[in-house]
Design an enzyme around this catalytic site. Structure first.
Site, mmCIF file in Angstrom:
data_model
loop_
_atom_site.group_PDB
_atom_site.id
_atom_site.type_symbol
_atom_site.label_atom_id
_atom_site.label_comp_id
_atom_site.label_asym_id
_atom_site.label_seq_id
_atom_site.Cartn_x
_atom_site.Cartn_y
_atom_site.Cartn_z
ATOM 1 N N HIS A 15 0.848 -1.199 0.000
ATOM 2 C CA HIS A 15 0.000 0.000 0.000
ATOM 3 C C HIS A 15 0.876 1.239 0.000
ATOM 4 C CE1 HIS A 15 -2.956 3.003 1.430
ATOM 5 N NE2 HIS A 15 -3.849 2.199 0.904
ATOM 6 N N GLU B 134 -7.797 -3.603 -0.312
ATOM 7 C CA GLU B 134 -8.413 -4.024 -1.566
ATOM 8 C C GLU B 134 -8.561 -5.540 -1.648
ATOM 9 O OE1 GLU B 134 -6.507 -2.541 -5.025
ATOM 10 O OE2 GLU B 134 -7.439 -0.566 -4.885
#
Length: 366
Positions: A253, A308
């Site tokens: 991320h 996600e």
């Protein structure tokens, strides 16, 4: 000093949330977001963001009633949705419907009642447009007094969702409702700073959310899980990908340099639903294998699961079509956007940054 993308630049003071990527912290109004996702409902978390404290049982009951009253589409909104050309992207349709709601509402200052109205309506707007384009009827059996996630799923499918689906989607929506001064939230605050109305500010936020660099659907994770299919195939498929130097979607991320707290919370929810949904079980098995293989192939990189990954698993488990991922993200983030607009209005100053001119100058002085 010019900073591309304003990365690291502090543009506002806020009491709404803290995003600390180094420590892996996400805090809503003094509460760990991951705890809210595991132990509280969407309604309780939205109340917390808007009011600054979790609701009492009586306050929660009154708030649920307020949401329930705001869920029905007016004849005017139905006519507007039916007049929008069918090829119009859903996010643009939502943007048009939201800005049309301004009507005769006071433009300034924004009101909490407007924020609640928008939050209540978005799931209905999404579901109505979805059924309209599919030629299927909107479920009239969905009880407007159902909890937010359950009501949304009921509207979409036409039948009550399973407990596993509701719990998973509720956790996702709690974790998606706020995340600091991200692109869409910043867009909303910029528009609000001009003393425009809340509906226009949210419309700008939806426009930012539509961009694939912000609210784009985690389709890569879906493709990854589709290619694996069953838990026994996780290791050979993932190992082959790493051997080819391919990226494993759903890991790593930009902000979080340690474990993404949103992924941690969704993992915990999914663990509690073990055996309740095959997609959630596959996601958990795939994650364990991927983390082990990433440590083997990329030692020292500390690549962890991001939100996600589990968002994709939750959406798939809830039978959510891929084209509804970003609209569903929007139905959650509406709470954060409106909270920021209300906060902006309390101590407003119009945003007016400077730009650095790099073009040519005239041949002679003026």
């Amino acid at each position: 000093m010019m900073v591309k993308g304003l990365e690291g630049i502090i543009a506002a003071e806020t009491q709404i949330s803290l995003v600390d990527g180094t420590k892996g912290h996400l805090v809503y109004r003094g509460q760990w977001a991951k705890d809210l996702a595991v132990r509280h409902t969407f309604e309780e978390s939205a109340y917390l963001l808007w009011h600054g404290a979790l609701p009492t049982p009586l306050q929660l009951a009154e708030f649920k009633n307020e949401l329930a009253r705001g869920r029905r589409l007016t004849p005017e909104l139905r006519s507007l949705l039916e007049a929008i050309p069918p090829h119009t992207p859903l996010m643009n349709t939502l943007q048009a419907a939201v800005t049309a709601l301004a009507g005769n509402a006071p433009a300034w200052p924004p009101a909490l009642e407007q924020a609640v109205q928008l939050t209540a309506l978005l799931p209905t707007l999404i579901a109505y447009r979805r059924h309209q384009l599919s030629g299927t009827p909107l479920s009239e059996g969905a009880d407007t007094e159902e909890d937010h996630a359950a009501y949304y799923l009921h509207l979409l499918s036409g039948h009550p969702a399973s407990e596993a689906q509701v719990r998973a989607l509720n956790a996702y929506m709690v974790l998606a409702m706020e995340h600091g001064l991200n692109a869409s939230t910043f867009a909303a605050r910029v528009v609000a700073s001009t003393e425009s109305d809340l509906y226009s500010a949210v419309g700008a936020a939806i426009g930012a959310m539509k961009g694939p660099l912000h609210g784009g659907a985690p389709s890569g994770v879906i493709r990854l899980l589709d290619s694996i299919g069953t838990a026994d195939r996780a290791e050979p498929v993932l190992r082959a990908m790493l051997e080819r130097g391919e990226r494993l979607m759903g890991f790593g991320h930009r902000v979080y340099k340690t474990r993404d707290p949103r992924a941690e919370a969704l993992r915990e929810v999914c663990a509690g639903l073990a055996g309740g949904d095959p997609w959630l079980d596959l996601a958990r098995d795939t994650e364990e294998t991927a983390i082990r293989l990433l440590a083997e192939y990329k030692p020292g990189r500390a690549l962890y699961t991001n939100v996600e990954f589990y968002a994709a698993a939750v959406m798939r488990a809830a039978a959510m079509p891929t084209e509804l991922f970003t609209p569903t993200f929007t139905a959650a983030r509406i709470v954060g956007w409106t909270t920021h607009v209300l906060e902006q209005a309390q101590h407003n100053r119009i945003y007016r940054p400077q730009s650095l001119y790099t073009g040519n100058m005239p041949a002679s002085d003026a």
